[in-house]
Design an enzyme around this catalytic site. Structure first.
Site, PDB file in Angstrom:
ATOM      1  N   ALA A 111       0.870  -1.230  -0.030  1.00 47.94           N
ATOM      2  CA  ALA A 111       0.001   0.111   0.099  1.00 47.94           C
ATOM      3  C   ALA A 111       0.963   1.184   0.049  1.00 47.94           C
ATOM      4  CB  ALA A 111      -0.823  -0.028   1.278  1.00 47.94           C
ATOM      5  N   GLY A 149      -0.883  -4.942  -0.084  1.00 48.72           N
ATOM      6  CA  GLY A 149      -1.856  -4.870  -1.075  1.00 48.72           C
ATOM      7  C   GLY A 149      -1.652  -5.372  -2.418  1.00 48.72           C
ATOM      8  N   GLU A 204      -2.751  -9.026  -2.160  1.00 45.97           N
ATOM      9  CA  GLU A 204      -4.105  -9.139  -2.097  1.00 45.97           C
ATOM     10  C   GLU A 204      -4.841  -9.068  -3.455  1.00 45.97           C
ATOM     11  OE1 GLU A 204      -4.367  -5.772   1.002  1.00 45.97           O
ATOM     12  OE2 GLU A 204      -5.373  -7.339   2.304  1.00 45.97           O
ATOM     13  N   GLU A 221       1.721  -6.450   7.115  1.00 46.52           N
ATOM     14  CA  GLU A 221       0.725  -5.123   7.715  1.00 46.52           C
ATOM     15  C   GLU A 221       1.006  -5.141   9.130  1.00 46.52           C
ATOM     16  OE1 GLU A 221      -0.309  -6.935   5.204  1.00 46.52           O
ATOM     17  OE2 GLU A 221      -1.267  -5.775   3.878  1.00 46.52           O
TER      18      GLU A 221
END
Ligand code: NAD
Length: 717
Positions: free
Chosen positions: A66, A112, A115, A137
């Site tokens: 991210a 991310g 993901e 994370e």
């Protein structure tokens, strides 16, 4: 669509989308890339000429995660929830578009990035040794908010997923394949593209496994007895182990467990709520600030003088092949540096080299290295007693006994051989660098490079600038630390430098509490509850009480010689008493603890030496004392100019002695507490427990001006 994504629509109807953020070395999920991906999914849904999609990266890594700027900007739980839902929404559209989507993964595929990849129907990893997949994370106090806590357990099973997410693990290609996280490996990009096209041709309308009515979690779901039992106790165990300091850990577990009881879309919503709780938590703000921004700034050279240009060490000389010298030899050789490892006897030098042999044997056994790599690395370490072998070294690191005379002698002998350009560094842990530099013919090229034990594991090197150390020497020392893959902090010379000085305040406060009659077990638990990796009495046993006493006595003598007053810490009497009884620490099998057959118990005799107070203090009081002692001393280092930047202070505290990471470091602790509140509490502690708690003058000044510790110096709150 924008230029974060380039599209190539082939004659076979397959669209190849290449993520390549202009001007960036890595792809991150920022505004530009997110909107480009949303545009891509629209095209996939609407353009009938597109038969399938291959998503890949134009950089050396797939997608590193991210955009932390966006995460840090989240101010409310609602904002965080919506951001998480927006990310999930477009990933969900990819997997439900009715056309095959393949992720072709290279290098880092984290957060991310993974993901998104898990939202593709088929995942192929380019197996060139660089691939690392994971959801890290938790390391920033966060929870994967793009469906990670739902898709990962549905792919690899709840237990494996919880372990990886709880530790923030990164897995390599082979394990990603065997666990079911990815579907295939490719030799290279061309092979990957060919496999992706073949899969698209054979699977024109795929569905995700969790969208099939009969979907079952591998290894069982939240309802199966074994998993339910594990998940029923795991959050309380994790919370107990971390003393509730890391809410992300338990939130990840809850999200996995509750998600397993719901349909997939509802599960994604559950995850977003837990994500929101983490994203606005003080722990995640502290950790993002320090372990992301400040750490990256240090690695990019924030504490390095701008000139001269980056340098590399080709040949390193190490004086003293003991515990530290041997460890430094290993990390340097691993970084491709030629090493001369010198000791006063050949046997001692050879023994130092054997440390590398043992570490490499283990690495080969565990598949982290090959016999060829081991032999090449060992060949680059030359154990010797001959100073002549140091000829051509561009850096010398001295790691002989902690004794001025011995250090002066080896400095003189090495300087007689090495070239005029070479830098000489000392790994001393206590002796001021400027005083050691007096033995040098070229004090401008003399510097402190303070490593931590065990050298192969500890990430930090504290660089100490002596009074005469030149900027060029500092730059070269700094470059070397980065070259061997460690994180450098830079501090000015002072007794105990920065890390040893503050570390001592933590341990000594524990000893002072003992002397006052606080139950030793309460002291130890307070250390752990505070978030420190080890409790104070156990830690003092590890470093040895005799060493602690030796440092205190040396300091007393040095200050007397300088005509300066010495204020004895109340913990010092405890060191003297136990040392007089021969209880000098773990190495003697007895200190605050008794050590027997790999086990340890608090020594019952402590109760006689330090009778318990009738009224025991609250745990919160003990925790405050342990943490305020450290943070206040860090502020003193700031005031005295020992510290040169907030990042050095915070990173040095977490990486150097394990200052509770969720606080974001020793100075961030003060920020988060609030400057005026910290000052008031420190004054109250000083009134009760002694002047050592009196807030540093700089804190009084900053509180009065409404400032806090920011990068570049104090700034307005
Ligand atoms: P050590 O006793 O394990 O090793 C010292 C080595 O120096 C021995 O092998 C000894 O034979 C060699 N030596 C002594 N005199 C010599 C001479 N004249 N010429 C060549 N070799 C000589 O000690 P260590 O724990 O490795 O510590 C070395 C230095 O690193 C000390 O200054 C210490 O303060 C510092 N340091 C230690 C730690 C730690 O945790 N042990 C951490 C940081 C810094």
């Amino acid at each position: 669509m924008n230029d974060a994504l380039t599209l190539d629509h082939g004659a076979d109807g397959v669209l190849i989308a290449t993520m390549d953020l202009p001007g960036a070395s890595m792809n991150v999920l920022n505004e530009a890339l997110s909107s480009a991906l949303i545009g891509l999914v629209e095209r996939l849904e609407l353009d009938a000429s597109v038969r399938g999609l291959i998503l890949r990266s134009g950089k050396k890594d797939f997608l590193a995660g991210a955009d932390i700027d966006r995460l840090r900007a989240l101010r409310s739980a609602q904002e965080a929830f919506e951001a998480s839902m927006a990310l999930k929404h477009f990933i969900r559209r990819f997997e439900r578009c009715g056309k095959p989507v393949v992720a072709l993964i290279n290098g880092l595929c984290l957060g991310g990035g993974l993901e998104i990849a898990m939202g593709c129907h088929w995942r192929i990893v380019i197996d060139d040794g660089r691939a690392r997949l994971g959801l890290p994370e938790v390391k920033l106090g966060l929870l994967p908010g793009g469906g990670g806590t739902q898709r990962l357990p549905r792919l690899v099973g709840m237990q494996q997923a919880l372990q990886w997410m709880g530790e923030g693990s990164q897995v390599r290609a082979a394990q990603a394949l065997s666990s079911g996280l990815v579907n295939a490996l490719a030799r290279d990009a061309d092979d990957g593209l060919a496999q992706a096209r073949a899969w698209i041709a054979a699977n024109p309308a795929p569905k995700q496994p969790w969208d099939a009515p009969k979907f079952r979690y591998p290894g069982g779901d939240s309802r199966s007895p074994a998993v339910a039992q594990m998940l029923a106790i795991a959050p309380s165990m994790a919370s107990a182990k971390s003393y509730g300091n890391y809410p992300a850990l338990t939130h990840i577990m809850s999200s996995v467990f509750e998600g397993g009881l719901s349909d997939f879309d509802r599960a994604l919503e559950i995850e977003a709520r837990y994500f929101a709780a983490c994203a606005i938590s003080p722990a995640s703000k502290n950790m993002m600030g320090t372990l992301w921004y400040q750490l990256n700034a240090l690695k990019k050279g924030a504490s390095r003088p701008a000139a001269p240009a980056r340098s590399r060490v080709k040949k390193l000389g190490i004086l003293g092949a003991g515990m530290m010298g041997a460890g430094i030899a290993y990390v340097a050789a691993k970084a491709g540096i030629e090493v001369v490892l010198l000791d006063s006897s050949q046997a001692a030098a050879d023994k130092g080299k054997q440390v590398s042999q043992a570490l490499l044997d283990k690495a080969v056994k565990q598949g982290r290295s090959t016999p060829e790599q081991r032999e090449a690395l060992l060949a680059s370490i030359e154990p010797t007693t001959q100073y002549e072998a140091l000829r051509g070294c561009d850096l010398i690191i001295e790691a002989v006994f902690e004794d001025r005379a011995v250090k002066a002698e080896v400095t003189r002998q090495a300087e007689a051989i090495i070239g005029s350009e070479a830098v000489f560094a000392s790994n001393t842990s206590t002796l001021p660098i400027s005083s050691l530099a007096r033995a040098s013919q070229r004090p401008a090229q003399f510097i402190g490079l303070h490593f931590f034990s065990p050298v192969d594991k500890m990430p930090l090197v504290e660089i100490i600038i002596g009074q005469e150390t030149s900027d060029e020497t500092l730059a070269r020392g700094f470059d070397f630390v980065l070259q061997i893959g460690k994180t450098p902090i830079v501090v000015n010379d002072s007794r105990g430098f920065y890390t040893s000085r503050i570390f001592a305040t933590y341990v000594m406060e524990g000893l002072a509490l003992l002397a006052e009659g606080v139950h030793p077990r309460s002291i130890e638990v307070a250390g752990l509850q505070a978030g420190m990796p080890m409790p104070p009495l156990a830690l003092q046993d590890e470093v040895s009480l005799s060493l602690g006493l030796h440092v205190a006595e040396q300091t007393r003598q040095d200050l007397a010689a300088e005509g300066k007053p010495y204020v004895e810490h109340p913990g010092e009497a405890v060191l003297r008493q136990l040392c007089a009884l021969g209880r000098i620490g773990k190495k003697a099998g007895q200190g605050f603890y008794d050590y027997r057959e790999g086990d340890k118990q608090l020594w019952p005799g402590l109760a006689q030496l330090y009778p318990l107070q009738a009224q025991q203090p609250e745990q919160a009081e003990l925790i405050d004392r342990l943490m305020f002692a450290q943070a206040n001393e860090a502020a003193r280092c700031w005031q005295e100019g020992v510290l040169r930047s907030v990042a050095d202070a915070n990173i040095g505290s977490i990486f150097g002695w394990g200052f509770a990471p969720f606080h974001g470091g020793a100075l961030q602790f003060i920020n988060a507490y609030g400057l005026p509140e910290f000052v008031a509490r420190a004054q109250a502690l000083a009134a009760q427990h002694g002047e050592r708690f009196a807030p540093a003058q700089c804190l009084l000044d900053m509180a009065a001006k409404g400032e806090r510790f920011e990068e570049g110096g104090p700034a307005s709150a």
